[in-house]
Design a protein around this motif. Structure first.
Motif, PDB file in Angstrom:
ATOM      1  N   VAL A  26       0.846  -1.190   0.000  1.00  0.00           N
ATOM      2  CA  VAL A  26       0.000   0.000   0.000  1.00  0.00           C
ATOM      3  C   VAL A  26       0.883   1.241   0.000  1.00  0.00           C
ATOM      4  O   VAL A  26       1.855   1.332   0.749  1.00  0.00           O
ATOM      5  CB  VAL A  26      -0.945  -0.003   1.227  1.00  0.00           C
ATOM      6  N   ASN A  47      -3.545   3.378  -3.682  1.00  0.00           N
ATOM      7  CA  ASN A  47      -3.633   2.229  -4.582  1.00  0.00           C
ATOM      8  C   ASN A  47      -4.292   1.027  -3.915  1.00  0.00           C
ATOM      9  O   ASN A  47      -3.872  -0.104  -4.094  1.00  0.00           O
ATOM     10  CB  ASN A  47      -2.242   1.848  -5.099  1.00  0.00           C
ATOM     11  N   PHE A  48      -5.353   1.247  -3.161  1.00  0.00           N
ATOM     12  CA  PHE A  48      -6.056   0.166  -2.469  1.00  0.00           C
ATOM     13  C   PHE A  48      -6.703  -0.760  -3.496  1.00  0.00           C
ATOM     14  O   PHE A  48      -7.440  -0.328  -4.374  1.00  0.00           O
ATOM     15  CB  PHE A  48      -7.115   0.745  -1.529  1.00  0.00           C
ATOM     16  N   ASN A  49      -6.405  -2.052  -3.406  1.00  0.00           N
ATOM     17  CA  ASN A  49      -6.924  -3.033  -4.346  1.00  0.00           C
ATOM     18  C   ASN A  49      -7.496  -4.214  -3.555  1.00  0.00           C
ATOM     19  O   ASN A  49      -6.749  -5.114  -3.160  1.00  0.00           O
ATOM     20  CB  ASN A  49      -5.818  -3.498  -5.289  1.00  0.00           C
ATOM     21  N   PRO A  50      -8.815  -4.240  -3.323  1.00  0.00           N
ATOM     22  CA  PRO A  50      -9.384  -5.327  -2.516  1.00  0.00           C
ATOM     23  C   PRO A  50      -9.234  -6.716  -3.145  1.00  0.00           C
ATOM     24  O   PRO A  50      -9.134  -7.699  -2.423  1.00  0.00           O
ATOM     25  CB  PRO A  50     -10.852  -4.952  -2.368  1.00  0.00           C
ATOM     26  N   ARG A  51      -9.209  -6.803  -4.466  1.00  0.00           N
ATOM     27  CA  ARG A  51      -9.032  -8.114  -5.109  1.00  0.00           C
ATOM     28  C   ARG A  51      -7.693  -8.732  -4.746  1.00  0.00           C
ATOM     29  O   ARG A  51      -7.592  -9.935  -4.515  1.00  0.00           O
ATOM     30  CB  ARG A  51      -9.144  -7.981  -6.621  1.00  0.00           C
ATOM     31  N   ARG A  52      -6.654  -7.891  -4.714  1.00  0.00           N
ATOM     32  CA  ARG A  52      -5.320  -8.383  -4.356  1.00  0.00           C
ATOM     33  C   ARG A  52      -5.309  -8.869  -2.903  1.00  0.00           C
ATOM     34  O   ARG A  52      -4.719  -9.907  -2.592  1.00  0.00           O
ATOM     35  CB  ARG A  52      -4.292  -7.275  -4.569  1.00  0.00           C
ATOM     36  N   ARG A  56      -4.538 -12.724  -1.800  1.00  0.00           N
ATOM     37  CA  ARG A  56      -3.432 -13.016  -0.876  1.00  0.00           C
ATOM     38  C   ARG A  56      -3.941 -13.657   0.413  1.00  0.00           C
ATOM     39  O   ARG A  56      -3.332 -14.604   0.928  1.00  0.00           O
ATOM     40  CB  ARG A  56      -2.665 -11.742  -0.545  1.00  0.00           C
TER      41      ARG A  56
END
Length: 90
Positions: A26, A47-52, A56
């Protein structure tokens, strides 16, 4: 072990894993050099990416669960191994 127990334990591992992997990768708006939205906290991720995070956390929780399950089946670490009363002199 029942299927409902497997699902419940995996879900607990998933929540723990999600909180563990959330801060990795992040970057703030200042670190990325992008403009902040008015009212945005300086520490808010740009750059918050909930899918990533979901991916993980799912991988990590699956690995942790299978280690837990292997220990459950093979009895590598038992409650007798965790008995600390001899160390306390009780």
């Amino acid at each position: 072990m029942k299927l409902t127990s497997i699902i419940a334990i995996w879900a607990l591992f998933w929540v723990l894993s999600a909180f563990l992997v959330m801060p990795f990768g992040v970057r703030t708006a200042d670190e990325m050099g992008v403009a902040k939205v008015p009212g945005q906290a300086p520490s808010a991720p740009a750059n918050f990416n909930p899918r990533r995070i979901i991916l993980r956390a799912s991988v990590l929780s699956t690995v942790l669960f299978w280690l837990y399950y292997a220990n459950y089946v093979n009895h590598w670490i038992t409650i007798q191994n965790l008995d600390i009363t001899p160390l306390l002199g009780v």
